[in-house]
Motif scaffolding. Structure first.
Motif, mmCIF file in Angstrom:
data_model
loop_
_atom_site.group_PDB
_atom_site.id
_atom_site.type_symbol
_atom_site.label_atom_id
_atom_site.label_comp_id
_atom_site.label_asym_id
_atom_site.label_seq_id
_atom_site.Cartn_x
_atom_site.Cartn_y
_atom_site.Cartn_z
ATOM 1 N N LEU A 90 0.831 -1.207 0.000
ATOM 2 C CA LEU A 90 0.000 0.000 0.000
ATOM 3 C C LEU A 90 0.862 1.251 0.000
ATOM 4 O O LEU A 90 0.601 2.204 -0.747
ATOM 5 N N TYR A 91 1.894 1.251 0.836
ATOM 6 C CA TYR A 91 2.770 2.412 0.930
ATOM 7 C C TYR A 91 3.517 2.627 -0.384
ATOM 8 O O TYR A 91 3.579 3.759 -0.885
ATOM 9 N N LEU A 92 4.074 1.567 -0.957
ATOM 10 C CA LEU A 92 4.824 1.705 -2.208
ATOM 11 C C LEU A 92 3.933 2.175 -3.352
ATOM 12 O O LEU A 92 4.345 3.011 -4.165
ATOM 13 N N TRP A 93 2.720 1.653 -3.430
ATOM 14 C CA TRP A 93 1.782 2.089 -4.456
ATOM 15 C C TRP A 93 1.472 3.581 -4.299
ATOM 16 O O TRP A 93 1.479 4.334 -5.273
ATOM 17 N N GLU A 94 1.214 3.993 -3.072
ATOM 18 C CA GLU A 94 0.940 5.408 -2.801
ATOM 19 C C GLU A 94 2.156 6.270 -3.142
ATOM 20 O O GLU A 94 2.016 7.354 -3.709
ATOM 21 N N GLU A 95 3.339 5.792 -2.816
ATOM 22 C CA GLU A 95 4.573 6.540 -3.078
ATOM 23 C C GLU A 95 4.814 6.704 -4.580
ATOM 24 O O GLU A 95 5.298 7.742 -5.024
ATOM 25 N N MET A 96 4.465 5.706 -5.352
ATOM 26 C CA MET A 96 4.612 5.811 -6.811
ATOM 27 C C MET A 96 3.645 6.849 -7.381
ATOM 28 O O MET A 96 3.986 7.582 -8.301
ATOM 29 N N ARG A 97 2.451 6.906 -6.843
ATOM 30 C CA ARG A 97 1.425 7.832 -7.344
ATOM 31 C C ARG A 97 1.582 9.237 -6.770
ATOM 32 O O ARG A 97 1.345 10.224 -7.463
ATOM 33 N N ASN A 98 1.937 9.317 -5.504
ATOM 34 C CA ASN A 98 2.044 10.602 -4.789
ATOM 35 C C ASN A 98 3.304 10.583 -3.931
ATOM 36 O O ASN A 98 3.239 10.276 -2.739
ATOM 37 N N PRO A 99 4.440 10.920 -4.521
ATOM 38 C CA PRO A 99 5.702 10.780 -3.783
ATOM 39 C C PRO A 99 5.886 11.793 -2.659
ATOM 40 O O PRO A 99 5.307 12.880 -2.658
ATOM 41 N N LYS A 100 6.690 11.379 -1.699
ATOM 42 C CA LYS A 100 7.176 12.183 -0.577
ATOM 43 C C LYS A 100 6.063 12.906 0.171
ATOM 44 O O LYS A 100 5.214 12.259 0.771
ATOM 45 N N ALA A 101 6.050 14.219 0.148
ATOM 46 C CA ALA A 101 5.106 15.000 0.969
ATOM 47 C C ALA A 101 3.668 14.891 0.483
ATOM 48 O O ALA A 101 2.756 15.334 1.167
ATOM 49 N N ARG A 102 3.430 14.264 -0.666
ATOM 50 C CA ARG A 102 2.058 14.076 -1.142
ATOM 51 C C ARG A 102 1.514 12.686 -0.783
ATOM 52 O O ARG A 102 0.337 12.402 -1.000
ATOM 53 N N ASN A 103 2.359 11.826 -0.244
ATOM 54 C CA ASN A 103 1.972 10.472 0.150
ATOM 55 C C ASN A 103 1.010 10.552 1.344
ATOM 56 O O ASN A 103 1.343 11.126 2.379
#
Length: 119
Positions: A90-103
């Motif tokens: 879940l975290y990696l998927w979110e990081e790919m879509r919304n990196p760093k401060a947008r995660n």
């Protein structure tokens, strides 16, 4: 301590055990922070992302151990406890879509406490 750090989740407990073994291999100092209920594995010279990362109920870092950072990381431990091992995906998927401060997981943990600047 292990049950508390893994938030009662069997899946998070397994991740925590693996993270602690990994930290030992990397010669980390491992201490249990009683206030936040998390293992702090410091003194590592790599093997983690950014300034540090939480796997299950274990926070891996070199020197980034101030109280506000731990307050941020303990939210990630709670997220591991809630989602179990699937949290990594879940975290990696979110990081790919919304990196760093947008995660959204970083936002939930508190961007300021995690050292993020909004941009």
């Amino acid at each position: 301590m292990l049950a508390r750090a893994s938030r009662g989740s069997r899946s998070s407990r397994l991740v925590t055990v693996v993270a602690l073994r990994y930290a030992r291999l990397r010669r980390a100092r491992i201490e249990f922070d009683d206030e936040f209920g998390i293992f702090v594995c410091s003194g590592m010279r790599g093997g983690f992302s950014r300034g540090g990362m939480t796997l299950g109920g274990a926070y891996l870092t070199n020197t980034n151990t101030c109280r506000r950072v731990l307050r941020h990381e303990v939210v990630h431990a709670d997220q591991w406890g809630c989602h179990g091992a699937v949290f990594a995906l879940l975290y990696l998927w979110e990081e790919m879509r919304n990196p760093k401060a947008r995660n959204r997981y970083e936002i939930a943990a508190g961007l300021g406490d995690g050292g993020y600047t909004s941009s």
